[in-house]
Motif scaffolding. Structure first.
Motif, PDB file in Angstrom:
ATOM      1  N   VAL A  79       0.834  -1.125  -0.055  1.00 36.30           N
ATOM      2  CA  VAL A  79       0.096   0.061  -0.013  1.00 36.30           C
ATOM      3  C   VAL A  79       1.018   1.216   0.091  1.00 36.30           C
ATOM      4  O   VAL A  79       0.487   2.319  -0.641  1.00 36.30           O
ATOM      5  CB  VAL A  79      -1.072   0.048   1.250  1.00 36.30           C
ATOM      6  N   ALA A  80       2.000   1.182   0.768  1.00 35.48           N
ATOM      7  CA  ALA A  80       2.802   2.631   0.793  1.00 35.48           C
ATOM      8  C   ALA A  80       4.381   1.940   1.125  1.00 35.48           C
ATOM      9  O   ALA A  80       4.494   0.710   1.272  1.00 35.48           O
ATOM     10  CB  ALA A  80       2.533   3.095   2.110  1.00 35.48           C
ATOM     11  N   LEU A  81       5.323   2.723   0.512  1.00 32.03           N
ATOM     12  CA  LEU A  81       6.673   2.451   0.656  1.00 32.03           C
ATOM     13  C   LEU A  81       7.268   3.218   1.725  1.00 32.03           C
ATOM     14  O   LEU A  81       6.907   4.817   1.645  1.00 32.03           O
ATOM     15  CB  LEU A  81       7.260   3.045  -0.675  1.00 32.03           C
ATOM     16  N   LYS A 192      16.886   5.843  -5.813  1.00 34.39           N
ATOM     17  CA  LYS A 192      17.434   4.740  -5.138  1.00 34.39           C
ATOM     18  C   LYS A 192      16.871   4.295  -3.822  1.00 34.39           C
ATOM     19  O   LYS A 192      16.670   3.133  -3.285  1.00 34.39           O
ATOM     20  CB  LYS A 192      18.976   4.963  -4.780  1.00 34.39           C
ATOM     21  N   ASN A 193      16.437   5.303  -3.019  1.00 29.59           N
ATOM     22  CA  ASN A 193      15.568   5.254  -1.983  1.00 29.59           C
ATOM     23  C   ASN A 193      14.231   4.226  -2.213  1.00 29.59           C
ATOM     24  O   ASN A 193      13.907   3.526  -1.206  1.00 29.59           O
ATOM     25  CB  ASN A 193      15.304   6.444  -1.240  1.00 29.59           C
ATOM     26  N   VAL A 194      13.640   4.651  -3.185  1.00 25.72           N
ATOM     27  CA  VAL A 194      12.604   3.971  -3.747  1.00 25.72           C
ATOM     28  C   VAL A 194      12.798   2.462  -4.024  1.00 25.72           C
ATOM     29  O   VAL A 194      12.094   1.825  -3.395  1.00 25.72           O
ATOM     30  CB  VAL A 194      11.556   4.602  -4.685  1.00 25.72           C
ATOM     31  N   TRP A 195      13.903   2.374  -4.687  1.00 31.22           N
ATOM     32  CA  TRP A 195      14.168   0.964  -4.972  1.00 31.22           C
ATOM     33  C   TRP A 195      14.522   0.198  -3.514  1.00 31.22           C
ATOM     34  O   TRP A 195      14.275  -1.003  -3.524  1.00 31.22           O
ATOM     35  CB  TRP A 195      15.451   0.875  -5.797  1.00 31.22           C
ATOM     36  N   GLU A 196      15.073   0.931  -2.607  1.00 27.49           N
ATOM     37  CA  GLU A 196      15.321   0.127  -1.526  1.00 27.49           C
ATOM     38  C   GLU A 196      14.211  -0.337  -0.695  1.00 27.49           C
ATOM     39  O   GLU A 196      14.151  -1.190   0.150  1.00 27.49           O
ATOM     40  CB  GLU A 196      16.220   1.125  -0.479  1.00 27.49           C
ATOM     41  N   ALA A 197      13.240   0.641  -0.615  1.00 22.66           N
ATOM     42  CA  ALA A 197      11.854   0.600  -0.091  1.00 22.66           C
ATOM     43  C   ALA A 197      11.079  -0.538  -0.701  1.00 22.66           C
ATOM     44  O   ALA A 197      10.470  -1.589  -0.150  1.00 22.66           O
ATOM     45  CB  ALA A 197      11.178   1.596  -0.061  1.00 22.66           C
ATOM     46  N   ILE A 198      11.225  -0.788  -2.226  1.00 19.69           N
ATOM     47  CA  ILE A 198      10.515  -1.784  -2.819  1.00 19.69           C
ATOM     48  C   ILE A 198      11.421  -3.102  -2.650  1.00 19.69           C
ATOM     49  O   ILE A 198      10.814  -4.247  -2.248  1.00 19.69           O
ATOM     50  CB  ILE A 198      10.850  -1.517  -4.373  1.00 19.69           C
ATOM     51  N   LYS A 199      12.773  -3.271  -2.374  1.00 14.83           N
ATOM     52  CA  LYS A 199      13.522  -4.323  -2.089  1.00 14.83           C
ATOM     53  C   LYS A 199      12.951  -4.987  -0.653  1.00 14.83           C
ATOM     54  O   LYS A 199      12.785  -6.189  -0.669  1.00 14.83           O
ATOM     55  CB  LYS A 199      15.178  -4.069  -2.109  1.00 14.83           C
ATOM     56  N   ARG A 200      12.389  -4.224   0.012  1.00 20.08           N
ATOM     57  CA  ARG A 200      12.251  -4.503   1.324  1.00 20.08           C
ATOM     58  C   ARG A 200      10.778  -5.543   1.455  1.00 20.08           C
ATOM     59  O   ARG A 200      10.453  -6.087   2.257  1.00 20.08           O
ATOM     60  CB  ARG A 200      12.193  -3.521   2.390  1.00 20.08           C
ATOM     61  N   ASN A 201      10.139  -5.143   0.330  1.00 25.05           N
ATOM     62  CA  ASN A 201       8.604  -5.711   0.170  1.00 25.05           C
ATOM     63  C   ASN A 201       8.885  -6.881  -0.706  1.00 25.05           C
ATOM     64  O   ASN A 201       7.875  -7.463  -1.012  1.00 25.05           O
ATOM     65  CB  ASN A 201       7.652  -4.715  -0.305  1.00 25.05           C
ATOM     66  N   LEU A 202      10.063  -7.245  -1.397  1.00 19.28           N
ATOM     67  CA  LEU A 202      10.015  -8.314  -2.388  1.00 19.28           C
ATOM     68  C   LEU A 202      10.060  -9.664  -1.770  1.00 19.28           C
ATOM     69  O   LEU A 202      10.308  -9.689  -0.354  1.00 19.28           O
ATOM     70  CB  LEU A 202      11.462  -8.413  -3.012  1.00 19.28           C
ATOM     71  N   PRO A 203       9.391 -10.630  -2.332  1.00 21.06           N
ATOM     72  CA  PRO A 203       9.338 -12.150  -1.887  1.00 21.06           C
ATOM     73  C   PRO A 203      10.828 -12.589  -1.559  1.00 21.06           C
ATOM     74  O   PRO A 203      11.910 -12.116  -2.082  1.00 21.06           O
ATOM     75  CB  PRO A 203       8.599 -12.905  -2.797  1.00 21.06           C
ATOM     76  N   VAL A 204      10.826 -13.566  -0.644  1.00 22.20           N
ATOM     77  CA  VAL A 204      12.256 -14.219  -0.403  1.00 22.20           C
ATOM     78  C   VAL A 204      12.258 -15.173  -1.370  1.00 22.20           C
ATOM     79  O   VAL A 204      11.201 -15.977  -1.537  1.00 22.20           O
ATOM     80  CB  VAL A 204      12.365 -14.874   1.044  1.00 22.20           C
ATOM     81  N   PHE A 205      13.335 -15.259  -2.306  1.00 21.23           N
ATOM     82  CA  PHE A 205      13.728 -16.313  -3.242  1.00 21.23           C
ATOM     83  C   PHE A 205      14.744 -17.349  -3.036  1.00 21.23           C
ATOM     84  O   PHE A 205      15.593 -16.797  -2.343  1.00 21.23           O
ATOM     85  CB  PHE A 205      13.894 -15.751  -4.669  1.00 21.23           C
ATOM     86  N   ILE A 236      11.357  -9.112  10.356  1.00 20.20           N
ATOM     87  CA  ILE A 236      11.855  -7.920  11.270  1.00 20.20           C
ATOM     88  C   ILE A 236      12.531  -7.023  10.381  1.00 20.20           C
ATOM     89  O   ILE A 236      13.408  -6.194  10.949  1.00 20.20           O
ATOM     90  CB  ILE A 236      12.660  -8.348  12.415  1.00 20.20           C
ATOM     91  N   SER A 237      12.352  -6.726   9.150  1.00 21.54           N
ATOM     92  CA  SER A 237      13.153  -6.026   8.174  1.00 21.54           C
ATOM     93  C   SER A 237      12.864  -4.260   8.851  1.00 21.54           C
ATOM     94  O   SER A 237      14.008  -3.660   8.738  1.00 21.54           O
ATOM     95  CB  SER A 237      12.660  -5.963   6.840  1.00 21.54           C
ATOM     96  N   GLY A 332      -2.134 -15.259   8.867  1.00 21.92           N
ATOM     97  CA  GLY A 332      -1.618 -14.890   7.577  1.00 21.92           C
ATOM     98  C   GLY A 332      -0.520 -15.715   7.370  1.00 21.92           C
ATOM     99  O   GLY A 332       0.002 -16.785   8.198  1.00 21.92           O
ATOM    100  N   ASN A 333      -0.124 -15.521   6.010  1.00 21.35           N
ATOM    101  CA  ASN A 333       0.959 -16.615   5.598  1.00 21.35           C
ATOM    102  C   ASN A 333       2.585 -15.772   5.902  1.00 21.35           C
ATOM    103  O   ASN A 333       3.620 -16.563   5.497  1.00 21.35           O
ATOM    104  CB  ASN A 333       0.800 -16.813   4.144  1.00 21.35           C
ATOM    105  N   GLY A 334       2.495 -14.643   6.353  1.00 17.60           N
ATOM    106  CA  GLY A 334       3.872 -14.142   6.854  1.00 17.60           C
ATOM    107  C   GLY A 334       4.570 -13.590   5.615  1.00 17.60           C
ATOM    108  O   GLY A 334       3.939 -13.140   4.594  1.00 17.60           O
ATOM    109  N   VAL A 335       5.880 -13.665   5.517  1.00 17.28           N
ATOM    110  CA  VAL A 335       6.677 -13.169   4.529  1.00 17.28           C
ATOM    111  C   VAL A 335       6.530 -14.155   3.251  1.00 17.28           C
ATOM    112  O   VAL A 335       6.571 -15.323   3.311  1.00 17.28           O
ATOM    113  CB  VAL A 335       8.054 -13.311   5.033  1.00 17.28           C
ATOM    114  N   PRO A 336       6.150 -13.428   1.976  1.00 19.08           N
ATOM    115  CA  PRO A 336       5.909 -14.349   0.907  1.00 19.08           C
ATOM    116  C   PRO A 336       7.350 -14.949   0.429  1.00 19.08           C
ATOM    117  O   PRO A 336       8.178 -14.243   0.442  1.00 19.08           O
ATOM    118  CB  PRO A 336       5.425 -13.236  -0.081  1.00 19.08           C
TER     119      PRO A 336
END
Length: 644
Positions: A79-81, A192-205, A236-237, A332-336
């Motif tokens: 919803v937000a970064l 770059k700050n936006v990308w860092e915020a996006i990275k924190r929301n990415l699934p764990v692969f 706990i990111s 919930g399913n927690g971290v994707p």
């Protein structure tokens, strides 16, 4: 966030841009060296999983070596970064969504170098402003944005200490943003700050590879443990980010004082004028280690490959159990998580292959994503048809292609991999009976046995009946149904009505499906009058067989209630009340003990087999539209018997 698609260009065999859709469960199927593992390894490079790193050899032959591109499309977006300094923004506000409203990130690697491939250029493919005055705002520094805000006269409409606020004010003030399909750089300035915020929301692969040498910390064993650490850290990111910022602030303050002291005490030294405090954020996943040790002192990596792969199988079965428990608790399913597994059948017994596919399907059903590769027919036959991605070579130009979904593709998969139905070798098959699940077969055999013993129907040779699943959920199901069409034997379909109450009719889709099958030559379809096959069990039989110790609640509707759940609840209460005195030992058709957790199997293969003829007749009786008494169980069985 959920991965929706991956795109490759100039990466190994994929020279032209190729977009591959990804589902909750995705199975890449094809011959060896078709390009299946390439997709998984590209994703590991994109997510920086650590198993595969970009290499100059990854560039396509005759492709653009300096323009090797790996992209990923995401849905279920945050919803937000949260940016630095407490600022917040959204992907929509920053115009970082593509034409479909999804987040599409592209990483471009320069593989023309001779040594280590440098860090990629990162961009978002999006419908982004291109009009003068609002183009490239994400690449502007705070001071530049302030000048633009002042020039546009919108100082009162934003907070000038917040870059997102100033960008939004400028966008709102523009007459026309001239949105266009643009690749927005995310490596510089506030982007770059936006990308860092996006990275924190990415699934764990995490990638599990099958073809590699065993070593001291074999990833085949370590990866599940590594993933446990990754999941914990991802959960706990925000806390870790706060710790990093606090340490950074304290360290930079110390560094600043040191430099100031040096400049004051030793002004003649040129070094003092160029020293700047630099802080590198920690790689938290490398800080924590979690290993598995073997009880008998033999290192686990020295065990046979089959045993090591069983660790992986057990991991996924444990994950499937976690999914079930979270569903039951409403959590919930927690971290994707995205689990990518190469050839899970490697070194595994066929029984284990079935179990691991079952675990994969359950994990995917719980919200995480599972991606796998295989070229083994037996495993391919167990996979849902909508999960299939057939990887082969286009005969027109020799390029790799990835296809899904059509009748033509399924036929090619079956032909290429040799997926054949069991019925192909049964020369004396006289009729095919298609039901919705394996326990439906158990139920019909059980009910037939009771009625044959009572003389209600004549006996028939079971070897002449081909039982199959009529839902068509797996490749094997699809092949078998199509094969039976060409075999030209009678086909009988028995579908569950799935009604949860008698007041609501069956779904129109099922009614139309039955009508469509009945219109085919040599086919006959029935729609049950009760919810599922388990509803033809008599609750009185449960009490009789269990000596009145297992009592299904009177609040459960025997015709339309969930009898499997009702029986499981009754059994749980009986075990709690009677313990060892319960003396309830159900067996399957071959006399093997049935696990008490298998409610459907117990009902269909044990309780129904031990019902009386009157109980069976009673559960099958209904009144037709003319007021005549009929019995649908007898109708099913006599229709089958007529073809023998």
């Amino acid at each position: 966030m959920r991965l929706k698609a991956v795109s490759l260009q100039n990466f190994r065999r994929y020279r032209e841009r190729t977009v591959v859709p990804i589902d909750q469960l995705t199975a890449f199927i094809g011959r060896n060296d078709a390009g299946k593992s390439t997709i998984l390894e590209a994703l590991d490079i994109f997510f920086e999983g650590g198993t595969v790193r970009p290499d100059p050899g990854d560039a396509s032959i005759d492709g653009e070596k300096a323009n090797v591109r790996i992209g990923a499309v995401f849905t279920d977006l945050p919803v937000a970064l949260d940016l630095d300094a407490g600022a917040q923004t959204t992907l929509a506000a920053e115009h970082l969504l593509n034409v479909d409203g999804h987040l599409e990130i592209v990483k471009t690697y320069n593989c023309s170098v001779s040594g280590k491939v440098p860090a990629p250029k990162i961009s978002a493919r999006a419908m982004h402003p291109t009009a003068e005055g609002v183009a490239g705002l994400l690449q502007k520094k705070n001071s530049d944005l302030k000048k633009l805000v002042k020039g546009a006269g919108v100082e009162a409409n934003c907070h000038q200490n917040s870059n997102p606020s100033m960008r939004q004010a400028l966008y709102n003030a523009a007459d026309n943003l001239a949105l266009a399909d643009t690749e927005v750089p995310l490596n510089d300035a506030d982007a770059k700050n936006v990308w860092e915020a996006i990275k924190r929301n990415l699934p764990v692969f995490v990638l599990f590879q099958s073809d590699r040498a065993s070593r001291a910390q074999d990833p085949e064993v370590q990866n599940p443990m590594k993933l446990a650490v990754q999941k914990a850290l991802a959960g706990i990111s925000d806390e870790l980010e706060a710790v990093s910022k606090k340490v950074q602030a304290m360290a930079e303050e110390t560094a600043k004082r040191t430099v100031e002291q040096m400049q004051g005490a030793y002004p003649e030294m040129e070094l003092a004028s160029v020293l700047k405090p630099a802080f590198e954020k920690p790689n938290w996943s490398s800080v924590f280690k979690l290993d598995l040790e073997s009880d008998d002192g033999i290192p686990l990596n020295k065990r046979g490959s089959g045993v090591r792969r069983l660790v992986l199988l057990s991991f996924f079965q444990a994950e499937a159990l976690r999914v079930r428990e979270e569903r039951a608790s409403g959590g919930g399913n927690g971290v994707p998580i995205i689990y990518a597994i190469e050839e899970p059948e490697t070194s595994q017994h066929p029984d284990h292959q079935e179990r691991i596919i079952s675990a994969f399907r359950e994990v995917a059903g719980g919200g995480d994503q599972v991606i796998l590769t295989t070229h083994v027919p037996a495993l391919a036959g167990l996979l849902p048809v909508d999960s299939l991605r057939f990887v082969d070579t286009d005969p027109a130009d020799g390029a790799p292609r990835v296809r899904a979904g059509s009748t033509e593709v399924f036929a090619e998969v079956a032909a290429t991999l040799g997926v054949l139905p069991d019925a192909a070798h049964q020369a004396n098959v006289r009729v095919a009976v298609a039901v919705e699940g394996p326990t439906d077969v158990d139920a019909l055999i059980s009910l037939a046995g009771v009625l044959m013993a009572a003389g209600d129907i004549d006996g028939f040779d079971q070897s002449r009946v081909f039982w199959t699943m009529g839902g068509g959920s797996t490749l094997k199901d699809w092949v078998e149904r199509r094969y039976l069409d060409s075999l030209n034997i009678p086909q009988i379909f028995i579908f569950d009505s799935d009604q949860t109450t008698g007041a609501i009719p069956p779904s129109q889709e099922k009614v139309e499906r039955v009508a469509e099958i009945n219109a085919r030559p040599n086919c006959q379809a029935f729609l049950s009058r009760k919810r599922t096959i388990e509803n033809y069990m008599d609750v009185a039989a449960v009490m009789r067989i269990s000596e009145n110790k297992i009592q299904i609640s009177a609040n459960v509707d025997p015709d339309y209630g969930d009898m499997a759940d009702a029986f499981a609840a009754a059994l749980k209460m009986a075990r709690a009340a009677h313990g060892q005195d319960l003396n309830f030992y159900p067996e399957d058709m071959e006399g093997r003990p049935l696990p008490l957790a298998k409610s459907k199997k117990i009902i269909t293969a044990y309780i129904m087999r031990n019902m009386t003829a009157n109980e069976v007749r009673g559960r099958g009786t209904y009144t037709d539209v003319n007021g005549e008494s009929r019995n649908e169980i007898l109708q099913w069985l006599t229709t089958i018997r007529a073809h023998l």
